[in-house]
Design an enzyme around this catalytic site. Structure first.
Site, PDB file in Angstrom:
ATOM      1  N   ARG A 120      11.390  31.303 144.519  1.00 41.28           N
ATOM      2  CA  ARG A 120      12.254  31.094 145.564  1.00 41.28           C
ATOM      3  C   ARG A 120      11.646  31.587 146.692  1.00 41.28           C
ATOM      4  O   ARG A 120      12.117  31.253 147.682  1.00 41.28           O
ATOM      5  CB  ARG A 120      13.356  31.955 145.065  1.00 41.28           C
ATOM      6  CG  ARG A 120      14.554  32.028 146.304  1.00 41.28           C
ATOM      7  CD  ARG A 120      15.670  32.913 146.077  1.00 41.28           C
ATOM      8  NE  ARG A 120      16.349  32.649 144.786  1.00 41.28           N
ATOM      9  CZ  ARG A 120      16.830  33.467 144.056  1.00 41.28           C
ATOM     10  NH1 ARG A 120      16.551  34.757 143.995  1.00 41.28           N
ATOM     11  NH2 ARG A 120      17.623  33.256 142.988  1.00 41.28           N
ATOM     12  N   TYR A 121      10.472  32.514 146.630  1.00 38.57           N
ATOM     13  CA  TYR A 121       9.897  32.930 148.008  1.00 38.57           C
ATOM     14  C   TYR A 121       8.662  32.321 148.245  1.00 38.57           C
ATOM     15  O   TYR A 121       7.974  32.044 146.945  1.00 38.57           O
ATOM     16  CB  TYR A 121       9.797  34.373 147.867  1.00 38.57           C
ATOM     17  CG  TYR A 121      11.227  35.245 147.877  1.00 38.57           C
ATOM     18  CD1 TYR A 121      11.885  35.492 148.998  1.00 38.57           C
ATOM     19  CD2 TYR A 121      11.714  35.568 146.437  1.00 38.57           C
ATOM     20  CE1 TYR A 121      13.094  35.916 149.026  1.00 38.57           C
ATOM     21  CE2 TYR A 121      12.941  36.289 146.612  1.00 38.57           C
ATOM     22  CZ  TYR A 121      13.577  36.465 147.904  1.00 38.57           C
ATOM     23  OH  TYR A 121      14.768  37.370 147.882  1.00 38.57           O
ATOM     24  N   ARG A 133       5.342  34.524 145.965  1.00 40.95           N
ATOM     25  CA  ARG A 133       5.782  35.226 144.620  1.00 40.95           C
ATOM     26  C   ARG A 133       6.781  34.758 143.965  1.00 40.95           C
ATOM     27  O   ARG A 133       7.415  33.712 144.232  1.00 40.95           O
ATOM     28  CB  ARG A 133       6.137  36.656 144.908  1.00 40.95           C
ATOM     29  CG  ARG A 133       7.355  36.993 145.654  1.00 40.95           C
ATOM     30  CD  ARG A 133       7.252  38.280 146.837  1.00 40.95           C
ATOM     31  NE  ARG A 133       8.504  38.442 147.345  1.00 40.95           N
ATOM     32  CZ  ARG A 133       8.652  38.048 148.290  1.00 40.95           C
ATOM     33  NH1 ARG A 133       8.203  36.858 148.989  1.00 40.95           N
ATOM     34  NH2 ARG A 133       9.896  38.264 149.043  1.00 40.95           N
ATOM     35  N   CYS A 167      16.263  42.947 125.627  1.00 45.45           N
ATOM     36  CA  CYS A 167      16.171  44.367 126.101  1.00 45.45           C
ATOM     37  C   CYS A 167      16.399  45.435 125.282  1.00 45.45           C
ATOM     38  O   CYS A 167      16.745  45.165 124.191  1.00 45.45           O
ATOM     39  CB  CYS A 167      17.462  44.458 127.291  1.00 45.45           C
ATOM     40  SG  CYS A 167      17.218  43.302 128.615  1.00 45.45           S
ATOM     41  N   CYS A 178      22.933  46.195 129.933  1.00 42.07           N
ATOM     42  CA  CYS A 178      23.977  46.676 130.778  1.00 42.07           C
ATOM     43  C   CYS A 178      24.827  45.683 131.101  1.00 42.07           C
ATOM     44  O   CYS A 178      24.922  44.604 131.024  1.00 42.07           O
ATOM     45  CB  CYS A 178      23.052  46.467 132.275  1.00 42.07           C
ATOM     46  SG  CYS A 178      21.393  47.478 132.170  1.00 42.07           S
ATOM     47  N   CYS A 204      24.919  42.930 133.573  1.00 42.30           N
ATOM     48  CA  CYS A 204      23.700  42.249 133.738  1.00 42.30           C
ATOM     49  C   CYS A 204      23.783  40.895 134.564  1.00 42.30           C
ATOM     50  O   CYS A 204      24.864  40.095 134.337  1.00 42.30           O
ATOM     51  CB  CYS A 204      23.328  42.029 132.291  1.00 42.30           C
ATOM     52  SG  CYS A 204      21.661  40.721 132.397  1.00 42.30           S
ATOM     53  N   ARG A 232      21.792  38.505 134.691  1.00 41.47           N
ATOM     54  CA  ARG A 232      21.413  37.386 133.721  1.00 41.47           C
ATOM     55  C   ARG A 232      22.082  37.284 132.332  1.00 41.47           C
ATOM     56  O   ARG A 232      21.418  36.889 131.437  1.00 41.47           O
ATOM     57  CB  ARG A 232      19.938  37.241 133.567  1.00 41.47           C
ATOM     58  CG  ARG A 232      19.188  37.167 134.802  1.00 41.47           C
ATOM     59  CD  ARG A 232      17.837  36.471 134.652  1.00 41.47           C
ATOM     60  NE  ARG A 232      17.293  36.850 136.027  1.00 41.47           N
ATOM     61  CZ  ARG A 232      16.389  37.705 136.427  1.00 41.47           C
ATOM     62  NH1 ARG A 232      16.039  38.883 135.640  1.00 41.47           N
ATOM     63  NH2 ARG A 232      15.991  38.030 137.864  1.00 41.47           N
ATOM     64  N   ASP A 245      25.984  41.840 141.574  1.00 41.42           N
ATOM     65  CA  ASP A 245      26.063  40.179 141.902  1.00 41.42           C
ATOM     66  C   ASP A 245      27.683  39.743 141.247  1.00 41.42           C
ATOM     67  O   ASP A 245      28.153  40.585 140.396  1.00 41.42           O
ATOM     68  CB  ASP A 245      24.951  39.603 140.876  1.00 41.42           C
ATOM     69  CG  ASP A 245      23.683  39.813 141.883  1.00 41.42           C
ATOM     70  OD1 ASP A 245      23.497  39.996 143.086  1.00 41.42           O
ATOM     71  OD2 ASP A 245      22.491  39.691 141.018  1.00 41.42           O
ATOM     72  N   ASP A 261      21.955  40.075 146.985  1.00 40.52           N
ATOM     73  CA  ASP A 261      21.121  38.937 146.556  1.00 40.52           C
ATOM     74  C   ASP A 261      22.363  37.577 146.604  1.00 40.52           C
ATOM     75  O   ASP A 261      23.444  37.746 146.179  1.00 40.52           O
ATOM     76  CB  ASP A 261      21.010  39.014 145.191  1.00 40.52           C
ATOM     77  CG  ASP A 261      19.655  38.220 145.026  1.00 40.52           C
ATOM     78  OD1 ASP A 261      19.403  37.418 145.654  1.00 40.52           O
ATOM     79  OD2 ASP A 261      18.830  38.682 144.003  1.00 40.52           O
ATOM     80  N   LYS A 289      17.422  37.860 148.596  1.00 41.40           N
ATOM     81  CA  LYS A 289      17.823  39.376 149.039  1.00 41.40           C
ATOM     82  C   LYS A 289      17.964  39.305 150.483  1.00 41.40           C
ATOM     83  O   LYS A 289      17.223  39.113 151.185  1.00 41.40           O
ATOM     84  CB  LYS A 289      16.853  40.184 148.255  1.00 41.40           C
ATOM     85  CG  LYS A 289      16.687  40.190 146.948  1.00 41.40           C
ATOM     86  CD  LYS A 289      15.904  41.092 146.409  1.00 41.40           C
ATOM     87  CE  LYS A 289      15.453  41.033 144.839  1.00 41.40           C
ATOM     88  NZ  LYS A 289      14.738  39.867 144.464  1.00 41.40           N
TER      89      LYS A 289
HETATM   90  C1  LIG Z   1      13.807  39.767 143.871  1.00 40.42           C
HETATM   91  C2  LIG Z   1      12.925  38.584 143.689  1.00 40.42           C
HETATM   92  C3  LIG Z   1      11.640  38.527 143.992  1.00 40.42           C
HETATM   93  C4  LIG Z   1      10.863  39.949 144.358  1.00 40.42           C
HETATM   94  O1  LIG Z   1      11.478  40.122 145.830  1.00 40.42           O
HETATM   95  P1  LIG Z   1      10.756  41.399 146.479  1.00 40.42           P
HETATM   96  O2  LIG Z   1      11.575  41.459 147.731  1.00 40.42           O
HETATM   97  O3  LIG Z   1       9.362  40.799 146.975  1.00 40.42           O
HETATM   98  O4  LIG Z   1      10.752  42.528 145.717  1.00 40.42           O
HETATM   99  C5  LIG Z   1      10.933  37.374 143.767  1.00 40.42           C
HETATM  100  N1  LIG Z   1      11.538  36.211 143.268  1.00 40.42           N
HETATM  101  C6  LIG Z   1      12.839  36.229 142.870  1.00 40.42           C
HETATM  102  C7  LIG Z   1      13.577  35.088 142.304  1.00 40.42           C
HETATM  103  C8  LIG Z   1      13.775  37.606 142.935  1.00 40.42           C
HETATM  104  O5  LIG Z   1      14.888  37.582 142.799  1.00 40.42           O
END
Ligand SMILES: *Cc1c(COP(=O)(O)O)cnc(C)c1O
Length: 449
Positions: A117-118, A121, A130, A134, A137, A139, A298, A335, A342
């Site tokens: 999504r980013y 990363r 798990c 929780c 959760c 997910r 969430d 989120d 986020k």
């Molecule tokens: C939270 C998350 C991350 C990591 O986000 P950071 O702000 O770098 O900690 C990466 N991918 C997804 C899909 C996430 O939900």
């Protein structure tokens, strides 16, 4: 051993005679988890609501380690640890507005289990299992189901995607809980990721140190240390979860060079209180865990009763920033439903802004002004090697983002419309007259047409 002392060796009376070798063995803890009405009744008197939930069909998986359930005060139906892991009737009431996959993770998955999504990363879901579950959760749609866990073939596809995607420099292992994987499998996963040169850091998101600190053996820490740089986020929501066992597990991890962060979730009745939060974050830094995120809960089906107003989260940050060590203050994030990622939320410290002066307030409510520089000579992007060779070009990632690579400004007269559209991601287009593209460095004046 941690230099800081916390409550140690709490055991429910049921476990009084369990030999230490068994109690301290993570395999014993896992195979003696509690999940039925009969199991729970041996440790705590269940409320009507809990009994109803436990007897319901289709309930999200229940499992609690003997270690973790022993932290609950059995006399207190509102115990903050109990509320997190013992289901209540509210969980089985369908709640409108809740979503199965509220963060649209499945839509952002180029291959099963990988959420990209980013730009730089990815989130890699490596298991659905798990140590305990929780009740809130995020997910719960996949977690807990052993049949939904990821296959070897999917793992190879994930690796193939990562090899072909050089902008990924950070892989975040999550699930489920990666530290519940068989030790050999976990090591294989880490070593295969380390073979990919452009992956700079690996992160593990895990609640195992909290649910099952016995798993954080010296052997595990030595193994993790072979795959540095490796970071870890744990998940503690309430000071009662910080025991000597957790402190010692964190001590072993930090001594193995793993920097620790904490992600907590703001939960009604559990930690929606500035006094609890202040104690939590202060105890975390004592065990060298840096509070990282505080999440707004969430919109997950079955978790509506945990939700708090967003104002509560802002009030908590307001009560932390300035009042305690900066290291102890997490970023409060929502989120965004629908996959917007986020979004950080902060109390407002900027009172007003003009060309040459800004008005600020501090944590005590003290108002101050700050003079802007009259002349500003910014760095020159034309001679800057970093500007000339940016690592990630906007739009290069191929990920659909909120703004599709362009900074946009929503005209104030259309705010109402945005509010009325409800949840979800709203894609803004440059040719949509309601949105004004904003050049880098542009200042927006509200009175501008
Ligand atoms: C939270 C998350 C991350 C990591 O986000 P950071 O702000 O770098 O900690 C990466 N991918 C997804 C899909 C996430 O939900």
């Amino acid at each position: 051993m941690s230099p800081v002392k916390f409550k140690a060796n709490q055991r429910a009376p049921l476990y009084r005679d369990v030999p230490d070798e068994k109690w301290n063995d993570w395999r014993w803890q896992l195979s003696n988890r509690l999940n039925t009405v009969e199991d729970f009744e041996k440790v705590l008197p269940l409320t009507e609501s809990e009994r109803k939930a436990l007897n319901a069909q289709g309930l999200f998986r229940v499992d609690i380690t003997p270690y973790f359930i022993s932290l609950i005060n059995p006399e207190d139906p509102h115990d903050p640890i109990r509320l997190q892991v013992v289901p209540r009737a509210e969980e089985i009431v369908p709640f409108t507005g809740m979503m199965e996959d509220s963060l649209a993770e499945d839509r952002h998955s180029p291959v099963p289990g990988l959420v990209h999504r980013y730009p730089d990363r990815v989130l890699m879901l490596v298991t659905t299992q798990c140590a305990s579950y929780c009740r809130y959760c995020t997910r719960s749609r996949i977690v807990g189901d052993p049949g939904a866990t990821f296959s070897r073939a999917e793992f190879e596809m994930q690796l193939e995607y990562l090899r072909r995607t050089p902008q990924v420099r950070d892989v975040l292992l999550s699930g489920g809980d990666p530290l519940t994987l068989a030790p050999k499998l976990l090591e294989e996963l880490l070593s295969r990721l380390r073979e990919i040169e452009h992956i700079e850091i690996i992160r593990i998101g895990s609640r195992v140190p909290v649910f099952l600190p016995q798993r954080v053996t010296q052997e595990l820490c030595d193994m993790l240390a072979r795959y540095h740089p490796l970071w870890m986020n744990i998940h503690v929501n309430h000071p009662n979860e910080i025991t000597q066992e957790l402190a010692d597990a964190c001590d072993r991890l930090t001594r193995a060079g793993v920097p620790l962060g904490n992600q907590s979730v703001l939960l009604a009745g559990v930690n929606d209180c500035v006094h609890i939060q202040r104690r939590l974050v202060q105890d975390l830094v004592r065990i060298r865990v840096r509070p990282y995120y505080l999440y707004q809960c969430d919109l997950v089906e079955g978790a509506g009763h945990f939700r708090t107003p967003v104002a509560k989260g802002i009030e908590i940050i307001e009560g932390l920033r300035g009042h305690t060590s900066g290291y102890a203050v997490p970023t409060y994030v929502v989120d965004a439903p629908g996959g917007g990622g986020k979004i950080p939320l902060m109390p407002n410290y900027l009172v007003s802004m003009s060309d040459h002066k800004i008005v600020l307030r501090n944590y005590e409510g003290f108002i101050t002004t700050y003079e802007e520089p009259i002349e500003y000579h910014p760095h020159d992007p034309k001679t800057c090697p970093y500007c000339q060779n940016p690592r990630v070009e906007p739009g290069q990632s191929g990920i659909t983002g909120l703004l599709e690579g362009e900074a946009m400004f929503i005209k104030p007269e259309h705010f109402d419309e945005l509010h009325n559209r409800g949840g979800g991601v709203h894609r803004l287009r440059a040719n949509d007259e309601k949105w004004k593209p904003l050049g880098i460095g542009d200042v927006h004046h509200p009175d501008e047409p």
